[in-house]
Design an enzyme around this catalytic site. Sequence first.
Site, PDB file in Angstrom:
ATOM      1  N   GLY A 259       0.835  -1.325  -0.082  1.00 27.43           N
ATOM      2  CA  GLY A 259       0.118  -0.096   0.006  1.00 27.43           C
ATOM      3  C   GLY A 259       1.064   1.233   0.019  1.00 27.43           C
ATOM      4  N   ALA A 260       0.969   1.785   1.093  1.00 26.95           N
ATOM      5  CA  ALA A 260       2.059   2.871   1.462  1.00 26.95           C
ATOM      6  C   ALA A 260       2.208   2.852   2.927  1.00 26.95           C
ATOM      7  CB  ALA A 260       1.328   4.277   1.061  1.00 26.95           C
ATOM      8  N   MET A 261       3.522   3.536   3.098  1.00 28.80           N
ATOM      9  CA  MET A 261       4.114   3.704   4.372  1.00 28.80           C
ATOM     10  C   MET A 261       4.580   4.738   4.755  1.00 28.80           C
ATOM     11  SD  MET A 261       4.331   1.970   7.444  1.00 28.80           S
ATOM     12  CE  MET A 261       5.508   2.614   8.680  1.00 28.80           C
ATOM     13  N   GLU A 262       4.517   5.436   5.882  1.00 27.06           N
ATOM     14  CA  GLU A 262       5.071   6.817   6.313  1.00 27.06           C
ATOM     15  C   GLU A 262       6.546   6.792   6.747  1.00 27.06           C
ATOM     16  OE1 GLU A 262       2.647   5.153   9.923  1.00 27.06           O
ATOM     17  OE2 GLU A 262       2.533   4.993   7.832  1.00 27.06           O
ATOM     18  N   ASN A 263       7.332   6.048   6.349  1.00 28.20           N
ATOM     19  CA  ASN A 263       8.537   5.957   6.859  1.00 28.20           C
ATOM     20  C   ASN A 263       9.083   7.474   6.748  1.00 28.20           C
ATOM     21  OD1 ASN A 263       8.800   3.042   6.587  1.00 28.20           O
ATOM     22  ND2 ASN A 263       8.847   3.670   4.208  1.00 28.20           N
ATOM     23  N   HIS A 293      -2.088  11.675   3.572  1.00 30.90           N
ATOM     24  CA  HIS A 293      -2.277  10.838   4.736  1.00 30.90           C
ATOM     25  C   HIS A 293      -0.893  10.480   5.326  1.00 30.90           C
ATOM     26  CE1 HIS A 293      -3.913   7.289   7.210  1.00 30.90           C
ATOM     27  NE2 HIS A 293      -2.350   6.848   6.900  1.00 30.90           N
ATOM     28  N   GLU A 294       0.143   9.980   4.515  1.00 33.35           N
ATOM     29  CA  GLU A 294       1.316   9.653   4.916  1.00 33.35           C
ATOM     30  C   GLU A 294       2.202  10.739   5.073  1.00 33.35           C
ATOM     31  OE1 GLU A 294       1.764   6.623   5.070  1.00 33.35           O
ATOM     32  OE2 GLU A 294       0.004   5.922   3.776  1.00 33.35           O
ATOM     33  N   GLU A 316      -3.399   6.728  12.846  1.00 35.55           N
ATOM     34  CA  GLU A 316      -4.391   6.541  11.459  1.00 35.55           C
ATOM     35  C   GLU A 316      -5.476   7.394  11.421  1.00 35.55           C
ATOM     36  OE1 GLU A 316      -2.695   5.183   9.358  1.00 35.55           O
ATOM     37  OE2 GLU A 316      -0.909   4.043  10.485  1.00 35.55           O
TER      38      GLU A 316
END
Length: 804
Positions: A259-263, A293-294, A316
């Site tokens: 999906g996507a990840m907020e690193n 969002h991220e 979240e």
Amino acid sequence: MPDDGGLTAAEAAARSAVLSVTSYDVTLDLTGLPSGEHFESRSVVEFTYDGTGGPGLTWIDLVAERVDEVVLDGIPLDPDEVVRGDRLRLGPLGGTHRLDIRSRHRAGSGRGLSKSVDDGVYAWTQFQPFDARRAFACFDQPDLKATFAFQVRVPLDWHCVSNRRETEVAEDGDVAVWRFAPTPRLPTYATAVCAGPFHVARSERMAVFARRSLADALDANADELFDLSRRALALFEDAFGVAFDGDSYDHVFLPDQPGAMENHGCVTWNDQVLYRSEPTAEQRRRRALVLLHEMSHMWFGNLVTPQWWDGLWLSESFADWAALWAAAELGVLDRRWSVATALEKERAADADLLSSTHPVSRPIPDIAATEANFDAITYAKGAAVLRQLVSVVGEDAFFEGLRKYFAQHSGGNGNLPALLAAVQPFTPVALTTWSRLWLESSGINTLSLEDGVLVQDGVLRPHTISIGVYAGSPLAEVARVGLAVTEARTEVPLDGSGLLLLDDRDTTYAMLLPDAESIRTLVTSGAGLTDPVARYTARRTLRGLLLTGHLAAADIYTYVTASVPTEPDPIHLKALTTLAAEATIYADPAQRPALEDQLATAISSVLDPSRLVLIEALADCAGTGEQLALVDSLLTNADLPQPIRWRLLTRLVALGVADDDRITAEQTRDPDPDAAWQAAAARAAIPDAAAKTTALDLLLTPPGIPAAVLRTFGAALWHPRHDAGHATPFLERLVPFARATDWFAAARIARYVFPTTADLPFLDQVREVATAVPPVLAQALRDQEETARRAATARRAQAPQPWA
């Protein structure tokens, strides 16, 4: 070394009570990945043990195939003695320590450090919630934050990106050594390393990365990504009162990221969002909301991190809410702010109607429960109720409280009491009471209009709601009343007749059950509502009535068919046609062709090559010879976006009009490096048993198919016009697939490739299987089973029509 499982909240609290971590220096040697599956890591950790009562004991987390060396304060320890499953026992401890661990790891499949292969090999990390330990030794829990300095050894032609900018790239023979500056204090899960022969585009402090086979797509999308990122950073910095604490902000697009990840400063995405052709309005909306969002996680999650995973919603829910707020502020949503929140509320309500519903904020006992908590309650419902709180408190006061919260806890951890304490001075609203009712209790209220009284069921919550009266042709507002609802029954001071549209200003979160006359008017005339927010609420209301058994699929088709020719908003139009496709599952199979013909006829009458959403919708409903001929003619348009071409062709394949040769020809003309997966999805739609068996083999033979293709693949495999007789083999093979890969991967398949058209005996089998698997898969199976059972029940006995 085997993975022994998880971490409990009690264990994490006990460890953080005596331990603080200063820094990590992590070296990753990825030079073995081009030809193999293994990489090496070295983790040097500076930490302090300050427990009382004498020398202490603790452990550090590590999942590795082999531990080569453990050195504590210069003293070598025997790995055979200190390694216990996925933990390395440490002691005696007291004061400041330096720990040096070298280990060997196998690249994962979406957890830890993974390897993707396309035109070259690409390595990337995904650590949330408990998988940094799969790449290097660490105290892998969110409240033990530290700084991280990465050094990465890669082939000379690779590029490397991490949370901070590189400080040096040096050659060591045939190896490049990338060194990165230390990060701010972060939780382990927000760190990242990505490496490979990336194509890169840069703009000031930002860069975007993708595999070389997507160079053209990256270049075509880069300016839009940079522009939105730059404007959003400035907006969030001003709103939250704290500058982003990174020295770069990069996006890395990968083929297998789920999906996507907020690193921190290094957001990873699935690269399907690098559109290969002109995107639709809905695609742009979705991508913008994910980007926002991220980015908001740089504050909600990275700057201030939840103490433990029971605070996941503090990241979240806030990120979903902040994305919607920012999109409206930046003009991304324009008038679509309400359609976006309506879609968010629908997603939340879907989850709230299930037996797995839970409070937004709830105790999380361990990592296994955490993994099952990444759901629409934690994301969408939390965002919906936060929007209500902002409207009650006032936006200015709410942001004052957030700025106080960030200032007090910057670089550290927060929790629900800390947040409420920060916001409370700026509002007379009793936030502990509000939190108890909205965040700490489960379920969704139904607001029913009965003989001039608004009835609230379930937990009595405060709702601020407007009821609009609409009349005429087309329907226009003739009156409105605003209500503050706190009790089970509230008198509605409205006289006269007409459509009484509950929550027509989109101000609360509830299921809406109008009176019988209003339901009849919505079905037959709701398409004529001229106010856009009222139209969004009407669709949300009717969808809820379908899910709760108050409307039949035919009623939904009546409404959507009337709406399609006149709806001007492409995003709402997409939501309407999606609602019709959803209603198809609720229809008796014998009725489906006639219902789809009804919609396809309406679409055909207003079809325009520029209205891509209608062309896309035709792929869900075309069925007659004339309609399928129209679909075939659309495929002669070489400029039609390739994803829509695949959807149209798949419809022809599913109805037996196009064969495998057509699929092969389309794959040949498609320049997308993932065209083979689109072709595989189209072949899954071939209406014969052999094709379905082949599709199941592809889906459930490790490593399976990419996460980004699962929804498309599932829609083709379980096409509504086809029999779902191969559902039992799907279920029988799912658990062995999970054991051969991981439970996360199986849960994704359960959510996105579930046979929604299966009948009740199969769903009974699903219930039984769900009792014997880990929580992350069990919840996915139970949720899908309940959703499918609702539709199957409606098919067996068509829904009542209380308004008829």
